[in-house]
Write a protein that holds these residues in place. Structure first.
Motif, short mmCIF file in Angstrom:
data_model
loop_
_atom_site.label_atom_id
_atom_site.label_comp_id
_atom_site.label_asym_id
_atom_site.label_seq_id
_atom_site.Cartn_x
_atom_site.Cartn_y
_atom_site.Cartn_z
N THR A 117 0.81 -1.21 0.00
CA THR A 117 0.00 0.00 0.00
C THR A 117 0.85 1.27 0.00
OG1 THR A 117 -0.18 -0.20 2.40
CG2 THR A 117 -2.00 -1.06 1.10
N ALA A 118 2.14 1.14 0.30
CA ALA A 118 3.01 2.32 0.34
C ALA A 118 4.26 2.16 -0.50
CB ALA A 118 3.40 2.65 1.78
N HIS A 119 4.52 0.96 -1.00
CA HIS A 119 5.76 0.72 -1.75
C HIS A 119 5.49 -0.09 -3.00
CE1 HIS A 119 8.38 2.32 1.37
NE2 HIS A 119 7.73 1.59 2.27
N ILE A 120 6.36 0.08 -3.98
CA ILE A 120 6.36 -0.76 -5.17
C ILE A 120 6.84 -2.15 -4.76
CG2 ILE A 120 7.39 -1.08 -7.47
CD1 ILE A 120 5.48 1.30 -7.29
N PRO A 121 6.26 -3.23 -5.29
CA PRO A 121 6.76 -4.57 -4.94
C PRO A 121 8.27 -4.67 -5.11
CG PRO A 121 4.77 -4.74 -6.25
CD PRO A 121 5.13 -3.29 -6.24
N GLY A 122 8.94 -5.14 -4.07
CA GLY A 122 10.40 -5.21 -4.10
C GLY A 122 10.93 -6.03 -5.24
N ILE A 123 10.21 -7.06 -5.63
CA ILE A 123 10.66 -7.97 -6.67
C ILE A 123 10.73 -7.28 -8.04
CG2 ILE A 123 8.43 -8.90 -7.44
CD1 ILE A 123 9.64 -11.70 -7.04
N PHE A 124 10.06 -6.12 -8.18
CA PHE A 124 10.03 -5.39 -9.45
C PHE A 124 10.68 -4.00 -9.36
CE2 PHE A 124 5.99 -7.96 -10.13
CZ PHE A 124 6.65 -8.95 -10.85
N GLN A 125 11.33 -3.68 -8.26
CA GLN A 125 11.91 -2.35 -8.13
C GLN A 125 13.13 -2.18 -9.05
OE1 GLN A 125 12.69 -1.47 -4.00
NE2 GLN A 125 10.53 -1.66 -3.42
N THR A 126 13.24 -1.00 -9.61
CA THR A 126 14.42 -0.68 -10.41
C THR A 126 15.59 -0.36 -9.48
OG1 THR A 126 13.98 1.70 -10.49
CG2 THR A 126 12.96 0.33 -12.21
N GLU A 127 16.78 -0.35 -10.05
CA GLU A 127 17.97 -0.05 -9.24
C GLU A 127 17.88 1.34 -8.63
OE1 GLU A 127 22.85 0.31 -9.79
OE2 GLU A 127 21.61 -0.66 -11.33
N ASP A 128 17.49 2.32 -9.44
CA ASP A 128 17.43 3.70 -8.93
C ASP A 128 16.35 3.86 -7.87
OD1 ASP A 128 19.50 4.58 -10.53
OD2 ASP A 128 18.17 5.23 -12.16
N HIS A 129 15.23 3.20 -8.06
CA HIS A 129 14.14 3.29 -7.08
C HIS A 129 14.57 2.67 -5.75
CE1 HIS A 129 9.83 3.36 -5.82
NE2 HIS A 129 10.21 2.32 -5.10
N ALA A 130 15.16 1.47 -5.82
CA ALA A 130 15.60 0.79 -4.59
C ALA A 130 16.66 1.61 -3.87
CB ALA A 130 16.15 -0.59 -4.94
N ARG A 131 17.60 2.17 -4.61
CA ARG A 131 18.65 2.97 -3.98
C ARG A 131 18.06 4.20 -3.31
NH1 ARG A 131 21.72 3.22 -7.96
NH2 ARG A 131 23.16 1.54 -7.35
N SER A 132 17.09 4.83 -3.97
CA SER A 132 16.45 6.01 -3.40
C SER A 132 15.72 5.68 -2.10
CB SER A 132 15.46 6.61 -4.40
OG SER A 132 16.13 7.05 -5.57
N LEU A 133 15.10 4.50 -2.05
CA LEU A 133 14.43 4.06 -0.82
C LEU A 133 15.42 3.89 0.32
CD1 LEU A 133 11.80 1.39 -1.93
CD2 LEU A 133 11.35 3.58 -0.82
N PHE A 134 16.52 3.17 0.04
CA PHE A 134 17.50 2.91 1.10
C PHE A 134 18.21 4.19 1.53
CE2 PHE A 134 17.47 -1.52 -0.78
CZ PHE A 134 16.74 -2.06 0.26
N ASP A 135 18.29 5.16 0.65
CA ASP A 135 18.91 6.44 1.02
C ASP A 135 18.03 7.25 1.96
OD1 ASP A 135 21.30 6.14 -0.32
OD2 ASP A 135 20.63 7.15 -2.15
N LEU A 136 16.78 6.85 2.13
CA LEU A 136 15.87 7.56 3.02
C LEU A 136 15.97 7.10 4.47
CD1 LEU A 136 12.63 7.61 0.80
CD2 LEU A 136 14.15 9.55 1.30
N PHE A 137 16.76 6.05 4.72
CA PHE A 137 16.84 5.51 6.08
C PHE A 137 17.43 6.53 7.05
CE2 PHE A 137 16.31 0.71 6.22
CZ PHE A 137 15.51 0.67 5.08
#
Length: 283
Positions: A117-137
């Motif tokens: 409900t708040a995130h794109i399925p991890g199995i389909f995330q692009t590299e840039d999207h995943a990196r942007s998420l982890f940079d928010l920690f």
């Protein structure tokens, strides 16, 4: 056999099912150990996933527990012996073990259903999207750990790409689709990736629009991983402290029913693709 200090979710799942079989037989762990001819602590160690057992010993235990489900016994037997290394094991000790448990569940699943409900399925995330998420920690993760997490997340894609016979149904809320994680261009590329993945024969991506009525588990991130035998299914739910796993028959039945209700309020596959295209057009 040396004990496992950090058994994987698959090893713990195996032990949990053996514990259920023993309890259904009304047998104590010491009594089962006596019947099997092993030390009384062996049964508890097997049930916690700390010790593995052979196919032969598994079948002996099933006989002791008077299990009359040959399909379940065969499914459990396939989980015995030495565990072959999976691609995710190269990240062991480098990123949180929950990440590896999720990858292992996906790898062995015979079908997958997810709710975001708040995130794109991890199995389909692009590299840039995943990196942007982890940079928010907060606090910020070390750069090396960010890159390791990104690489491991990208590796999860093979659970669908390399196994076209494994059906995947993903329910994604409109809120997750409209979040501009990483900025407009990264968000647009991520949505285009979702459209590409939805064209796979084994993938269904269903959008839950803001206009949908309320539905169970709103706000949750859920994965239902089916196993060769339904008794061995597992559910994983995200929490602020990490992944939580459920495998009791009651929990499994409840999550299946809840996901069925979610599917009823979601758009069909064609309407979902059109919906994502409209969002892309707004970017």
């Amino acid at each position: 056999m040396a004990p496992r200090h950090h058994p994987s979710i698959r090893q713990r799942r195996f032990g949990a099912e053996l514990r259920r079989l023993r309890e259904a037989a009304g047998m104590t762990a010491p009594a089962a150990a006596t019947r099997l001819g092993v030390d009384r602590t062996m049964i508890s160690n097997i049930e916690s996933g700390r010790f593995g057992i052979s196919d032969e010993r598994l079948r002996r235990l099933a006989s002791i527990y008077e299990c009359n489900d040959p399909d379940l016994i065969d499914a459990l037997a396939s989980m015995t012996g030495g565990r072959p290394k999976g691609w995710w094991d190269e990240y062991r000790g480098k990123i949180p073990p929950d990440f590896l448990d999720v990858a292992e569940l996906e790898h062995h699943a015979t079908a997958l259903r997810t709710l975001q409900t708040a995130h794109i399925p991890g199995i389909f995330q692009t590299e840039d999207h995943a990196r942007s998420l982890f940079d928010l920690f907060v606090p910020a993760l070390p750069r090396l750990e960010v890159e390791l997490r990104v690489a491991q997340r990208l590796g999860r894609h093979r659970a669908v790409a390399d196994n076209p016979g494994v059906p995947y149904a993903g329910y994604v809320h409109e809120a997750a689709l409209r979040m501009l994680i990483g900025g407009r261009q990264i968000a647009k590329a991520q949505l285009c990736r979702l459209l590409e993945e939805s064209e796979r024969d084994n993938v269904q991506l269903l959008v839950i629009p803001f206009t949908a009525e309320g539905f169970p588990m709103a706000g949750d991130t859920v994965m239902y991983a089916s196993a060769p035998n339904p008794h061995l299914d597992t559910v994983q739910v995200d929490s602020p402290t990490g992944a939580v796993f459920f495998d009791s028959p009651t929990h499994l039945a409840n999550f299946r029913a809840r996901l069925d209700l979610v599917e009823r309020v979601a758009l069909n596959p064609r309407a979902s693709r059109d919906f994502i295209l409209d969002i892309i057009g707004d970017l």
